[in-house]
Scaffold this active site. Structure first.
Site, mmCIF file in Angstrom:
data_model
loop_
_atom_site.group_PDB
_atom_site.id
_atom_site.type_symbol
_atom_site.label_atom_id
_atom_site.label_comp_id
_atom_site.label_asym_id
_atom_site.label_seq_id
_atom_site.Cartn_x
_atom_site.Cartn_y
_atom_site.Cartn_z
ATOM 1 N N ASP A 152 8.830 -17.980 -17.562
ATOM 2 C CA ASP A 152 7.797 -17.937 -16.520
ATOM 3 C C ASP A 152 8.202 -17.148 -15.290
ATOM 4 O O ASP A 152 7.393 -16.957 -14.380
ATOM 5 C CB ASP A 152 7.451 -19.377 -16.104
ATOM 6 C CG ASP A 152 6.796 -20.116 -17.245
ATOM 7 O OD1 ASP A 152 7.274 -21.213 -17.593
ATOM 8 O OD2 ASP A 152 5.844 -19.569 -17.815
ATOM 9 N N HIS A 166 15.724 -24.677 -17.936
ATOM 10 C CA HIS A 166 15.036 -24.938 -19.206
ATOM 11 C C HIS A 166 15.717 -26.112 -19.900
ATOM 12 O O HIS A 166 16.930 -26.265 -19.830
ATOM 13 C CB HIS A 166 15.095 -23.702 -20.122
ATOM 14 C CG HIS A 166 14.077 -23.737 -21.200
ATOM 15 N ND1 HIS A 166 14.270 -24.407 -22.379
ATOM 16 C CD2 HIS A 166 12.832 -23.227 -21.251
ATOM 17 C CE1 HIS A 166 13.192 -24.279 -23.131
ATOM 18 N NE2 HIS A 166 12.304 -23.580 -22.478
HETATM 19 C C1 SDX Z 1 8.347 -23.817 -19.997
HETATM 20 O O1 SDX Z 1 10.210 -26.793 -23.472
HETATM 21 C C2 SDX Z 1 9.854 -25.581 -23.550
HETATM 22 O O2 SDX Z 1 10.191 -24.888 -24.478
HETATM 23 C C3 SDX Z 1 8.961 -25.080 -22.442
HETATM 24 C C4 SDX Z 1 8.627 -23.589 -22.467
HETATM 25 C C5 SDX Z 1 7.746 -23.236 -23.650
HETATM 26 O O3 SDX Z 1 7.718 -22.055 -24.036
HETATM 27 O O4 SDX Z 1 6.998 -24.130 -24.130
HETATM 28 O O5 SDX Z 1 9.819 -22.841 -22.537
HETATM 29 C C6 SDX Z 1 7.840 -23.166 -21.225
HETATM 30 O O6 SDX Z 1 7.835 -24.853 -19.666
HETATM 31 C C7 SDX Z 1 9.508 -23.209 -19.257
HETATM 32 C C8 SDX Z 1 9.974 -24.074 -18.046
HETATM 33 C C9 SDX Z 1 9.031 -23.801 -16.876
HETATM 34 N N1 SDX Z 1 9.288 -24.771 -15.802
HETATM 35 C C10 SDX Z 1 9.823 -24.352 -14.622
HETATM 36 O O7 SDX Z 1 10.250 -23.219 -14.411
HETATM 37 C C11 SDX Z 1 9.843 -25.424 -13.542
HETATM 38 C C12 SDX Z 1 11.225 -25.460 -12.873
HETATM 39 N N2 SDX Z 1 12.175 -25.948 -13.867
HETATM 40 C C13 SDX Z 1 12.452 -27.363 -13.886
HETATM 41 O O8 SDX Z 1 11.456 -28.229 -13.508
HETATM 42 C C14 SDX Z 1 13.344 -27.791 -15.054
HETATM 43 O O9 SDX Z 1 14.348 -26.875 -15.152
HETATM 44 C C15 SDX Z 1 12.699 -27.972 -16.417
HETATM 45 C C16 SDX Z 1 11.546 -28.910 -16.369
HETATM 46 C C17 SDX Z 1 12.256 -26.671 -16.978
HETATM 47 C C18 SDX Z 1 13.765 -28.561 -17.335
HETATM 48 O O10 SDX Z 1 14.049 -29.801 -16.860
HETATM 49 P P1 SDX Z 1 15.148 -30.764 -17.582
HETATM 50 O O11 SDX Z 1 15.703 -30.154 -18.792
HETATM 51 O O12 SDX Z 1 14.540 -32.098 -17.698
HETATM 52 O O13 SDX Z 1 16.311 -30.726 -16.556
HETATM 53 P P2 SDX Z 1 16.388 -31.658 -15.291
HETATM 54 O O14 SDX Z 1 15.051 -31.680 -14.606
HETATM 55 O O15 SDX Z 1 16.998 -32.953 -15.698
HETATM 56 O O16 SDX Z 1 17.389 -30.846 -14.346
HETATM 57 C C19 SDX Z 1 18.779 -30.909 -14.590
HETATM 58 C C20 SDX Z 1 19.383 -30.712 -13.217
HETATM 59 C C21 SDX Z 1 18.774 -31.648 -12.174
HETATM 60 O O17 SDX Z 1 19.792 -31.894 -11.206
HETATM 61 P P3 SDX Z 1 20.614 -33.321 -11.315
HETATM 62 O O18 SDX Z 1 19.569 -34.422 -11.315
HETATM 63 O O19 SDX Z 1 21.371 -33.234 -12.626
HETATM 64 O O20 SDX Z 1 21.487 -33.291 -10.101
HETATM 65 O O21 SDX Z 1 19.099 -29.388 -12.742
HETATM 66 C C22 SDX Z 1 18.279 -29.433 -11.582
HETATM 67 C C23 SDX Z 1 17.692 -30.837 -11.510
HETATM 68 O O22 SDX Z 1 17.502 -31.217 -10.151
HETATM 69 N N3 SDX Z 1 17.227 -28.439 -11.767
HETATM 70 C C24 SDX Z 1 16.817 -27.594 -10.835
HETATM 71 C C25 SDX Z 1 15.847 -26.800 -11.473
HETATM 72 N N4 SDX Z 1 15.685 -27.197 -12.747
HETATM 73 C C26 SDX Z 1 16.546 -28.234 -12.923
HETATM 74 N N5 SDX Z 1 17.183 -27.423 -9.536
HETATM 75 C C27 SDX Z 1 16.549 -26.428 -8.881
HETATM 76 N N6 SDX Z 1 15.590 -25.615 -9.413
HETATM 77 C C28 SDX Z 1 15.222 -25.781 -10.699
HETATM 78 N N7 SDX Z 1 14.285 -24.998 -11.245
#
Ligand code: SDX
Length: 431
Positions: free
Chosen positions: A366, A308
């Site tokens: 989720d 998140h």
């Molecule tokens: C919702 O914003 C909100 O409040 C949203 C929400 C709401 O109520 O409105 O809470 C609802 O959208 C919840 C999130 C649902 N999405 C997912 O579950 C999809 C999987 N999660 C990711 O795509 C990610 O965690 C996000 C999009 C939720 C957050 O992304 P960020 O904050 O931009 O973090 P990032 O993508 O920069 O990741 C940071 C690191 C990265 O590695 P590095 O580049 O630093 O090496 O963490 C890794 C990412 O590769 N990473 C993951 C991961 N999520 C982040 N690696 C594996 N699996 C994951 N799920």
């Protein structure tokens, strides 16, 4: 907004610029950079808005480090256990918990707006039966502005109120009609004798051939899922609604924009993607393979339902959702649901893995919701429409807060330009 109590000083290009600092009632101070470009000739740079406050708001507060989510000051776990969705809608819209009389009036107004214009039924028949229900919802909600002209003038507080009630009331009807259309069953009209969640379940699952009795435990679980998704500060879809509304677009068009943004798998589409991921994993013994893929930088696979932008310890909504999943599956007698077993083992393994601990990744809202929704009988394609239905009150509350602010300006970010500097046109024969 209160007067600034502090100042931040920016030193740049041999000059110093004093920037006002505002202190919140909770959360970090904000540095006001509104005059920075005029005074210093520079932009700030924050793609993805990881360090940017886009507005001031009194609706929802999140402390990502402590796993706190407050709606008008009330903790989400208390609202989920003690309140119900329409009462939370009232709280988000008007700022206070309603008295019994206020709640009865609000529920009556919503109940009496649950039908959609009969001619709007034709819109559904323009879609293929296999259209994703989110595509149908974007289209039909956007089309509401063609039918409800008397609530599109955003400068009229009364029309803003009517549009708010109409959207909250009609979203379940539209979502249920999108579902019925996708499975080739007849639409069910809303019933005024049922509460909000029970009415939605009835519109989705009743068929003409037999009487459908809403199970009160499922209805309570449905209502709790609505509460847990109601609002969440300035997330991507809410920011979309605010930006669309800043141009003065009508509320139905702005909510349609929010639905479109929510659809993405990084946002509201994650609940569908998460369940599909759990099905692909299939069994506990395949979890290590998928954990390895999630950690592999060369593999685009991510654990859906994990991570998140704001929560960096746990998502308080996921805790409540996990408890609800156990209750609903017990009620339905779905012992040892394989997906729930995979989900719980995946959570256990991931939370022990230093990759996820280092990156502060853990189940979000989720992760468990899809397990409940599938157990209730919804196809995965209906998971995000249910999220959109729930979040409509959050979008509307934030929309009303922004539109009601006389200082509102159209949102117009700038950029760091890295393209070509000016050059002259070259005739095709000289290229
Ligand atoms: C919702 O914003 C909100 O409040 C949203 C929400 C709401 O109520 O409105 O809470 C609802 O959208 C919840 C999130 C649902 N999405 C997912 O579950 C999809 C999987 N999660 C990711 O795509 C990610 O965690 C996000 C999009 C939720 C957050 O992304 P960020 O904050 O931009 O973090 P990032 O993508 O920069 O990741 C940071 C690191 C990265 O590695 P590095 O580049 O630093 O090496 O963490 C890794 C990412 O590769 N990473 C993951 C991961 N999520 C982040 N690696 C594996 N699996 C994951 N799920």
């Amino acid at each position: 907004m209160t007067d600034p109590e502090k100042t931040a000083t920016l030193s740049y290009d041999g000059k110093s610029f004093d920037l006002p600092v505002y202190s919140p009632t909770a959360g970090p101070d904000v540095i006001d950079i509104r005059k920075l470009y005029a005074d210093a000739g520079v932009f700030t740079y924050d793609p993805g808005f990881t360090s940017t406050a886009s507005c001031d708001s009194t609706i929802t507060y999140i402390d990502g480090g402590a796993g706190v989510l407050l709606h008008r000051g009330y903790p989400i776990d208390q609202l989920a256990s003690k309140s119900h969705y329409l009462e939370v809608c009232y709280l988000l819209l008007y700022g206070e918990l309603p008295t019994a009389a206020q709640l009865e009036d609000f529920e009556t107004r919503v109940t009496r707006h649950t039908m959609i214009h009969e001619q709007m039924h034709n819109f559904f028949r323009g879609f293929r039966r296999d259209a994703h229900p989110m595509a149908t919802m974007v289209g039909v909600v956007g089309a509401m502005s063609a039918f409800y002209h008397d609530s599109t003038d955003i400068n009229d507080p009364w029309q803003r109120e009517v549009a708010s009630i109409r959207l909250i009331a009609k979203m379940p009807t539209i979502a249920a009609m999108a579902y019925k259309y996708s499975i080739g069953q007849p639409f069910n009209y809303p019933r005024n004798d049922l509460d909000y969640a029970a009415n939605f379940l009835h519109m989705c699952f009743a068929v003409p051939a037999e009487k459908y009795e809403v199970n009160p435990i499922l209805s309570r679980a449905m209502d709790r899922i609505f509460i847990l998704h109601a609002d969440h500060e300035q997330n991507a879809s809410t920011s979309t609604v605010r930006l669309a509304s800043s141009s003065g677009a009508n509320p139905f068009a702005c909510i349609a924009a929010g639905i479109a943004c929510l659809w993405g798998p990084a946002h509201g589409g994650a609940n569908q993607a998460c369940l599909e991921m759990l099905k692909e994993i299939g069994s506990v013994d395949r979890i290590p393979e998928f954990i390895a893929r999630a950690k592999d930088k060369d593999d685009p696979f991510r654990l859906m339902g994990f991570g998140h932008r704001v929560y960096k310890n746990f998502d308080p909504r996921a805790k409540v959702m996990k408890q609800s999943a156990d209750e609903v599956l017990d009620l339905l007698g779905i012992e040892d649901n394989p997906l729930l077993q995979v989900a719980k083992e995946l959570e256990r393994i991931a939370l022990q893995d230093e990759y996820f601990a280092d990156k502060k990744l853990f189940p979000n809202v989720d992760f468990y919701s899809g397990i409940i929704l599938e157990a209730m009988g919804f196809p995965t394609s209906m998971f995000t429409p249910i999220f959109a239905l729930s979040r409509t009150v959050g979008w509307i509350s934030q929309w009303k807060e922004m539109i009601g602010d006389p200082q509102m300006k159209i949102g117009r970010p700038r950029q760091l330009y890295l393209g070509e500097t000016q050059r002259d046109y070259i005739d095709v024969e000289n290229r």
